[in-house]
Design an enzyme around this catalytic site. Structure first.
Site, PDB file in Angstrom:
ATOM      1  N   SER A  15      -0.933  12.873 -15.774  1.00  0.00           N
ATOM      2  CA  SER A  15      -2.114  13.218 -16.141  1.00  0.00           C
ATOM      3  C   SER A  15      -2.383  14.372 -16.854  1.00  0.00           C
ATOM      4  CB  SER A  15      -3.189  12.813 -15.101  1.00  0.00           C
ATOM      5  OG  SER A  15      -4.461  13.290 -15.428  1.00  0.00           O
TER       6      SER A  15
ATOM      7  N   LYS B 109      -0.473  15.097  -9.479  1.00  0.00           N
ATOM      8  CA  LYS B 109       0.153  14.885 -10.741  1.00  0.00           C
ATOM      9  C   LYS B 109       0.748  15.947 -11.351  1.00  0.00           C
ATOM     10  CE  LYS B 109      -1.450  10.664 -11.313  1.00  0.00           C
ATOM     11  NZ  LYS B 109      -0.140   9.456 -11.267  1.00  0.00           N
TER      12      LYS B 109
ATOM     13  N   ASP C 294       1.041  -1.185  -0.048  1.00  0.00           N
ATOM     14  CA  ASP C 294       0.067  -0.015  -0.086  1.00  0.00           C
ATOM     15  C   ASP C 294       0.926   1.315  -0.025  1.00  0.00           C
ATOM     16  OD1 ASP C 294      -1.829   1.809   0.310  1.00  0.00           O
ATOM     17  OD2 ASP C 294      -2.806   1.396   1.992  1.00  0.00           O
TER      18      ASP C 294
ATOM     19  N   ALA D 116      -3.184  18.469  -8.370  1.00  0.00           N
ATOM     20  CA  ALA D 116      -1.996  19.034  -7.716  1.00  0.00           C
ATOM     21  C   ALA D 116      -0.775  17.913  -7.574  1.00  0.00           C
ATOM     22  CB  ALA D 116      -2.218  19.601  -6.477  1.00  0.00           C
TER      23      ALA D 116
ATOM     24  N   TYR E 215      -6.102  15.547  -6.784  1.00  0.00           N
ATOM     25  CA  TYR E 215      -5.274  14.938  -7.657  1.00  0.00           C
ATOM     26  C   TYR E 215      -4.640  15.680  -8.873  1.00  0.00           C
ATOM     27  CZ  TYR E 215      -4.862  11.104 -11.386  1.00  0.00           C
ATOM     28  OH  TYR E 215      -4.418  10.339 -12.472  1.00  0.00           O
TER      29      TYR E 215
ATOM     30  N   ASN F  66       3.538   4.080 -11.752  1.00  0.00           N
ATOM     31  CA  ASN F  66       2.249   4.086 -12.395  1.00  0.00           C
ATOM     32  C   ASN F  66       1.001   4.247 -11.447  1.00  0.00           C
ATOM     33  OD1 ASN F  66       0.037   3.301 -14.594  1.00  0.00           O
ATOM     34  ND2 ASN F  66      -0.327   1.900 -13.038  1.00  0.00           N
ATOM     35  N   ALA F  67       1.176   3.890 -10.097  1.00  0.00           N
ATOM     36  CA  ALA F  67       0.107   4.019  -9.172  1.00  0.00           C
ATOM     37  C   ALA F  67      -0.507   5.293  -8.687  1.00  0.00           C
ATOM     38  CB  ALA F  67       0.643   3.244  -7.699  1.00  0.00           C
ATOM     39  N   GLY F  68      -1.873   5.439  -8.759  1.00  0.00           N
ATOM     40  CA  GLY F  68      -2.427   6.639  -8.641  1.00  0.00           C
ATOM     41  C   GLY F  68      -3.716   6.477  -7.861  1.00  0.00           C
TER      42      GLY F  68
END
Length: 280
Positions: free
Chosen positions: A154, A171, A74, A169, A167, A101-103
């Site tokens: 993104s 990225k 996690d 901010a 989200y 890649n996790a987002g």
């Protein structure tokens, strides 16, 4: 011609490459793991859902490719990245490519969540974990004389929609850090690739969760994760520095005024008052 050949020569050879992919249980991460395995990469796959990772690993093995190393983790928990990096180096015997890649998407008013635990955990996944994994694994790449770091950001970094500030901010921060890292590693054998997906058919589609007045606006159809994965592999092999996919997503990135205009038009159709009800 000479500079083009030189650039291509710096591309990543994937056959036998040791690759860590985070967020591999679904969406772009899962599709990318399958694509990389098909090119001969030896994988370590990471996500919170161990059962999904096991299914992925079994499927890759059944296709005749090396079975990935499954590492449930996690990344929203501070400090997890360091332990994960050690497990990858031990399990794969080194690292050639890191794919951050996790987002985690967060659709909520800043006035409601502030800097609470939920959004701090999201920022940990979207920004701090990639930075920590990079710091932990980069020395191994430099010592080996080869490597690549892939950060998935993104287009939302350039489209400041209401209730997507957390989200966007995260990225945007990762995108800026990626560009800085590329300059820091200038002259080294380690490549840095920013992947900027546009609208993709994954579980992380914040546009569907926004408080629209009526139905969400019509947008271009989302692209398939498999198409994004194919484009990422192609970019890695060519030694590209940035991949924006689909290409239509370049517009708000290269012309920020377009991103601000899209956000302003979208905000007119969002019921902000309803979303903020109960805050005051």
């Amino acid at each position: 011609m000479g500079s083009r050949l030189s650039r291509r020569a710096r591309g990543v050879r994937l056959d036998g490459a040791r690759v860590l992919v985070t967020g591999a249980s679904s969406g772009i991460g899962r599709a990318l793991a399958v694509e990389l395995a098909g090119h001969g990469a030896r994988l370590a796959v990471v996500a919170r859902r161990e059962e999904k990772l096991r299914e992925l690993a079994d499927g890759i093995g059944a296709a005749g490719c090396p079975v990935p190393l499954v590492l449930p983790a996690d990344l929203s928990e501070r400090g997890v990245a360091a332990g994960l990096a050690s497990a990858v180096l031990e399990g794969l015997g080194g690292i050639d490519v890191l794919v951050n890649n996790a987002g985690v998407g967060t659709v909520e008013a800043q006035a409601r969540l502030g800097d609470g635990a939920e959004v701090r955990a999201a920022f940990e996944t979207n920004f701090w974990a990639p930075v920590a994994l990079t710091a932990a694994l980069l020395p191994s790449m430099l010592q080996a004389g080869r490597g690549a770091i892939v950060n998935v950001t993104s287009t939302v970094q350039a489209v400041p929609l209401p209730f997507c500030g957390y989200y966007g901010a995260g990225k945007a921060a990762l995108a800026q850090a990626t560009r800085s890292l590329r300059h820091e590693l200038r002259g080294t054998p380690v490549e840095v690739l920013e992947v900027v997906p546009g609208s993709t058919d994954t579980a992380l589609r914040d546009i569907d969760l926004l408080p629209w007045r009526g139905a969400p606006p019509r947008v271009l159809p989302p692209v398939r994760p498999e198409a994004v994965a194919t484009a990422i592999v192609r970019a890695l092999r060519r030694g590209d520095r940035r991949l924006v996919y689909p290409a239509t997503s370049l517009l708000p990135l290269e012309l920020p005024v377009v991103g601000r205009l899209v956000a302003a038009l979208g905000a007119r159709r969002i019921d902000s008052a309803a979303a903020l009800r109960g805050v005051v």
